[in-house]
Design a protein around this motif. Structure first.
Motif, PDB file in Angstrom:
ATOM      1  N   SER A   1       6.149   8.761  -4.354  1.00  0.00           N
ATOM      2  CA  SER A   1       5.712   8.611  -2.967  1.00  0.00           C
ATOM      3  C   SER A   1       5.693   9.985  -2.325  1.00  0.00           C
ATOM      4  O   SER A   1       6.425  10.897  -2.736  1.00  0.00           O
TER       5      SER A   1
ATOM      6  N   LEU B   1      -4.118  15.484   5.058  1.00  0.00           N
ATOM      7  CA  LEU B   1      -4.173  14.186   4.385  1.00  0.00           C
ATOM      8  C   LEU B   1      -5.395  14.067   3.493  1.00  0.00           C
ATOM      9  O   LEU B   1      -5.333  13.465   2.413  1.00  0.00           O
TER      10      LEU B   1
ATOM     11  N   ALA C   1      -1.077   6.011  13.829  1.00  0.00           N
ATOM     12  CA  ALA C   1      -1.268   5.255  12.593  1.00  0.00           C
ATOM     13  C   ALA C   1      -2.711   4.832  12.417  1.00  0.00           C
ATOM     14  O   ALA C   1      -3.253   4.861  11.295  1.00  0.00           O
TER      15      ALA C   1
ATOM     16  N   VAL D   1       1.054   7.542   0.045  1.00  0.00           N
ATOM     17  CA  VAL D   1       1.375   8.446   1.139  1.00  0.00           C
ATOM     18  C   VAL D   1       1.919   7.630   2.304  1.00  0.00           C
ATOM     19  O   VAL D   1       1.336   6.605   2.689  1.00  0.00           O
ATOM     20  N   GLY D   2       3.036   8.067   2.862  1.00  0.00           N
ATOM     21  CA  GLY D   2       3.616   7.463   4.057  1.00  0.00           C
ATOM     22  C   GLY D   2       3.765   8.501   5.154  1.00  0.00           C
ATOM     23  O   GLY D   2       3.793   9.708   4.881  1.00  0.00           O
ATOM     24  N   MET D   3       3.850   8.043   6.392  1.00  0.00           N
ATOM     25  CA  MET D   3       3.911   8.946   7.539  1.00  0.00           C
ATOM     26  C   MET D   3       5.300   8.920   8.151  1.00  0.00           C
ATOM     27  O   MET D   3       5.882   7.857   8.357  1.00  0.00           O
TER      28      MET D   3
ATOM     29  N   LEU E   1      -4.895   7.997  11.431  1.00  0.00           N
ATOM     30  CA  LEU E   1      -4.704   8.497  10.060  1.00  0.00           C
ATOM     31  C   LEU E   1      -4.786   7.404   9.010  1.00  0.00           C
ATOM     32  O   LEU E   1      -4.852   7.723   7.811  1.00  0.00           O
ATOM     33  N   ASP E   2      -4.744   6.148   9.449  1.00  0.00           N
ATOM     34  CA  ASP E   2      -4.756   5.011   8.529  1.00  0.00           C
ATOM     35  C   ASP E   2      -3.602   5.132   7.521  1.00  0.00           C
ATOM     36  O   ASP E   2      -3.785   5.070   6.301  1.00  0.00           O
ATOM     37  N   LEU E   3      -2.405   5.317   8.082  1.00  0.00           N
ATOM     38  CA  LEU E   3      -1.209   5.476   7.255  1.00  0.00           C
ATOM     39  C   LEU E   3      -0.106   4.571   7.780  1.00  0.00           C
ATOM     40  O   LEU E   3       0.039   4.400   8.992  1.00  0.00           O
TER      41      LEU E   3
ATOM     42  N   CYS F   1       3.769   3.844   8.746  1.00  0.00           N
ATOM     43  CA  CYS F   1       4.838   4.688   9.278  1.00  0.00           C
ATOM     44  C   CYS F   1       6.133   4.392   8.522  1.00  0.00           C
ATOM     45  O   CYS F   1       6.611   3.260   8.491  1.00  0.00           O
TER      46      CYS F   1
ATOM     47  N   ARG G   1      -4.904  13.080  -0.489  1.00  0.00           N
ATOM     48  CA  ARG G   1      -5.447  11.847  -1.066  1.00  0.00           C
ATOM     49  C   ARG G   1      -6.337  12.080  -2.272  1.00  0.00           C
ATOM     50  O   ARG G   1      -6.708  11.132  -2.953  1.00  0.00           O
TER      51      ARG G   1
END
Length: 356
Positions: free
Chosen positions: A263, A282, A307, A292-294, A310-312, A314, A286
């Motif tokens: 991760s 990012l 979120a 991938v985590g924020m 970035l489409d991530l 949290c 990718r």
């Protein structure tokens, strides 16, 4: 493969005075000699038959032992017949110039070597590799990497902290251990292939359950991808957790680390400029990993806005730590205990990472 009988030469029993000639039956026909009985042949060593391989069809020269090895090297690379011969000649030229070519080892042989090496290593582990990268400058990626490694070592987890940012201030400086004796990246940049996890742990500076791999002070040499691969594989076998402090600019070594990470945590500051910078980083990350985590730092934007931008997902909120600047200037992160904001966050994040 064709096998041609010997013909001609000084040792041929059918040459010279041993050959009886007779008139040809028609014009242009080939003259043939009668083969003598075995008891009347001279006791000379006959010439061995000529072997013509598929890649050398039409050749007259017998391949020697060295030529056979070079031909095997060309065929081991999966080349066709004519390209295998060309590759053999290239390797022969390299040998004549004093640069012996490397023989490619089959995958089965490499797997066998790894199986033997695994059996020799004491209690191999299946460590978790975690990458940490900042979305913008000063987001605190190195600080989070060091604190996460410290939290794991306090739980008696064997931890390896790897500094992969050659232009950073040094992960060992954050720990106040820049003068510790042990190997640095300069001692591993020329290494390729397998590295023993026990030898790696013995060579690097260690503080309890925490082992650190950092850079030397002064001129920095780039990390080759092969060296990063060897270190991370050794860390996975010999440690419970491997934390890699990654640079924002993804070079070849960082790409290798991202591809092997279980991760990756991206630190994002919750403001407009921080989100825009994190989006650029990012996009590079990718290309090499999808896990991938924020980790969100305090700012003017809400978590839902960041979120969605970035489409991530949290992974947590990292709040500001009181008196952090004083602790960093002293190089003593042990002041940040489990009851502090940063220590509590790292303990919670570590539980989620090890469970995943």
């Amino acid at each position: 493969m064709l096998c041609l009988p010997p013909r001609g030469g000084s040792n041929d029993p059918t040459s010279g005075h041993h050959r009886r000639r007779r008139p040809a039956r028609r014009s242009g026909a080939r003259r043939r000699g009668r083969r003598l009985p075995a008891r009347r042949r001279p006791r000379t060593r006959p010439r061995p038959p000529l072997l013509v391989a598929r890649a050398d069809r039409g050749g007259r020269r017998r391949p020697g032992r060295r030529r056979g090895r070079l031909r095997a090297a060309g065929q081991a690379e999966g080349l066709p017949g004519h390209q295998a011969g060309r590759r053999s000649r290239q390797l022969a030229a390299m040998r004549r110039r004093g640069r012996p070519g490397r023989r490619r080892v089959a995958r089965g042989e490499l797997r066998l070597v790894e199986e033997f090496a695994d059996a020799l290593e004491p209690s191999p582990r299946a460590g978790v590799v975690v990458g940490v990268v900042g979305g913008n400058g000063g987001a605190g990626a190195s600080l989070l990497s060091a604190c996460l490694a410290l939290a794991a070592s306090r739980r008696k987890l064997r931890t390896l902290l790897v500094d992969a940012d050659p232009l950073g201030g040094g992960i060992d400086v954050l720990l106040g251990q820049e003068e510790a004796k042990g190997a640095r990246w300069a001692d591993f940049v020329s290494r390729e292939g397998r590295v023993s996890s026990a030898a790696l742990q013995a060579a690097l500076p260690a503080f309890g359950e925490l082992t650190v791999l950092a850079f030397h002070r002064g001129e920095v040499e780039a990390i080759p991808p092969g060296a990063m691969r060897s270190v991370l594989e050794a860390g996975r076998r010999g440690f419970d957790l491997v934390v890699v402090d990654l640079p924002r600019h993804v070079d070849a070594a960082a790409a290798e680390a991202l591809s092997r990470a279980s991760s990756t945590l991206l630190l994002v500051t919750a403001d407009v400029r921080g989100v825009l910078a994190a989006a650029q980083v990012l996009g590079e990350i990718r290309r090499h990993t999808g896990a991938v985590g924020m980790v969100l730092r305090p700012g003017v934007l809400e978590e839902s806005v960041v979120a969605a931008s970035l489409d991530l997902p949290c992974a947590g909120h990292l709040a500001d730590q009181p008196r952090l600047a004083a602790a960093l200037n002293k190089g003593d992160l042990t002041l940040i205990d489990r009851r502090s904001v940063l220590g509590h966050f790292c303990a919670t994040l570590l539980t989620d990472l090890m469970a995943a």
